[in-house]
Design an enzyme around this catalytic site. Structure first.
Site, short mmCIF file in Angstrom:
data_model
loop_
_atom_site.label_atom_id
_atom_site.label_comp_id
_atom_site.label_asym_id
_atom_site.label_seq_id
_atom_site.Cartn_x
_atom_site.Cartn_y
_atom_site.Cartn_z
N CYS A 1 37.41 45.30 60.87
CA CYS A 1 35.92 46.30 60.50
C CYS A 1 34.78 45.71 61.09
O CYS A 1 34.95 44.73 61.05
CB CYS A 1 35.60 46.07 58.67
N GLU B 1 45.15 46.03 22.45
CA GLU B 1 44.59 46.43 23.74
C GLU B 1 42.87 46.22 22.45
O GLU B 1 42.50 46.77 21.90
CB GLU B 1 43.99 47.23 24.34
N CYS C 1 44.39 36.18 36.55
CA CYS C 1 43.59 37.03 38.20
C CYS C 1 43.12 35.94 38.52
O CYS C 1 41.89 35.32 38.84
CB CYS C 1 42.73 38.33 37.68
#
Length: 404
Positions: free
Chosen positions: A57, A285, A359
């Site tokens: 890029c 949730e 994560c």
């Protein structure tokens, strides 16, 4: 000052003895440059690593969107797995590592771009590294082309609703019906702006402004298994469809054969609905809008087992071990902080199998230690790299109780 890079830090910067941080470097490289407050911000490469490649890029050296385009794919795959191995080893854990899954370039379906007004118009792009400066982009090797295509429209919106003293944030999500755009940080949505924004109705499936819906041309839907869901504006979604498919496959395998599954930190149903094709699922949730979207999808679904939904803050009110008694399998996908309180209740339960998505390797290793100390076995781990050229690491893995 001349230094030799020893390793990469958790943000992707090279680290030399000192420690001295040097961005855009790789282990084994010799570099020199000025060092200020422990950082060499503009290192000159004297002896490059064989793992160094030309960044694809043209914006890479200025844009803060990517940190590791100068590293080969093979190096990044090794490094990301080693980060997870090291985090587990710090807790005394080892296991089988499955081959890493890497999402292809130009497949990212969600991102947050920044916009600001200038004397001559507007700038839209990503922030530069360690800076509030916005680097305008004309192309991106990470984002799906559909997101790149709306950049000119975002510039127009910035001219209309931005200011030179504030920065707009555009949370973009590529849906099945077009781009979902959630704008924050702009001018108040007064009459003139409210009347001007619908001119962009053909560019977006939905446009929201500081939480208020300006228009919805078509519902910005996502398919989770066979179920169609409309997530709330700006809500969490796996970064690439390819990465999501890999994580879903891993979780389905982790709980295969279960009679009743609980999905903890379920979001809008990423794992709930694919798993519900084979077994009833109870989704839990904390975000009210997310659980409402999941519940709406459930009411219009066909061809799945029973799905129930519960809004609950699992950090403050985890499901207790006795609450988990009806379930023989669990899926858990917590935020970066992990889910220590909920994991301790899982450890005290009789749930036979757990599919875990994380994560953050460090908090995952901590939570894995809690489970293994309680008698669970960490069966396997797979790194799923859907944040290409970034230091971000996603992990899918499976736990089981050998006696169950």
């Amino acid at each position: 000052m001349e230094i030799t890079i020893q390793r990469l830090g958790h943000k992707g910067d090279g680290i030399a003895e000192g420690p001295i941080l040097a961005p855009l470097t790789l282990p084994g490289e010799t570099v020199d440059g000025d060092v200020v407050d422990g950082r060499m911000d503009t290192p000159r490469i004297l002896a490059p690593s064989p793992d160094r490649v030309k960044a694809p890029c043209p914006h890479f050296r200025q844009c803060g969107g990517c940190a590791l385009q100068h590293a080969s794919d093979a190096f990044l795959a090794r490094w990301k797995q080693e980060v997870v191995e090291t985090a587990l080893a710090a807790q005394g854990l080892t296991t089988e590592f499955r081959p890493i899954h890497i999402s292809p370039p130009r497949s990212r379906r969600r991102a947050t771009l920044a916009g600001t007004r200038t004397k001559k118009g507007a700038l839209v792009g990503f922030h530069a590294r360690r800076s509030d400066t916005i680097v305008p982009i004309t192309d991106c090797h990470v984002l799906h082309p559909d997101l790149v295509a709306v950049l000119p429209t975002l510039e127009q919106i910035t001219r209309l609703g931005g200011s030179r003293s504030a920065t707009l944030a555009f949370a973009l999500t590529r849906s099945e019906n077009g781009i979902d755009c959630a704008v924050t940080g702009g001018k108040p949505l007064e009459e003139a702006l409210r009347l001007a924004l619908p001119q962009f109705i053909r560019q977006f499936a939905r446009l929201t402004w500081d939480g208020e819906t300006v228009f919805t041309e078509t519902p910005p839907t996502q398919s989770f298994g066979t179920v169609t869901v409309t997530p709330p504006p700006g809500s969490f979604l796996q970064a690439t469809p390819d990465g999501e498919a890999a994580l879903v496959a891993a979780m389905k395998e982790a709980v295969a054969g279960a009679r009743h599954v609980v999905d903890l930190f379920s979001g809008a149903g990423t794992f709930t609905f694919p798993i519900a094709a084979a077994a009833p699922v109870h989704a839990v949730e904390g975000d009210r809008a997310m659980i409402a979207a999941l519940d709406h999808g459930t009411r219009h679904a066909t061809g799945i087992k029973k799905v129930t939904a519960e809004q609950r803050d699992l950090f403050r009110r985890p499901l207790m071990a006795e609450d988990l008694a009806p379930y023989d399998a669990a899926v858990i996908d917590p935020p970066r902080a992990g889910a220590e309180a909920q994991v301790r209740e899982l450890a005290a339960s009789d749930v036979a199998r757990i599919g875990f998505v994380s994560c953050n390797p460090v908090t995952f290793a901590r939570d894995a230690k809690i489970l293994t100390d309680a008698g669970y076995r960490l069966d396997w781990v797979q790194v799923v790299d859907q944040f290409r050229w970034s230091p971000h690491i996603e992990i899918a893995d499976a736990f089981s109780r050998p006696h169950m």
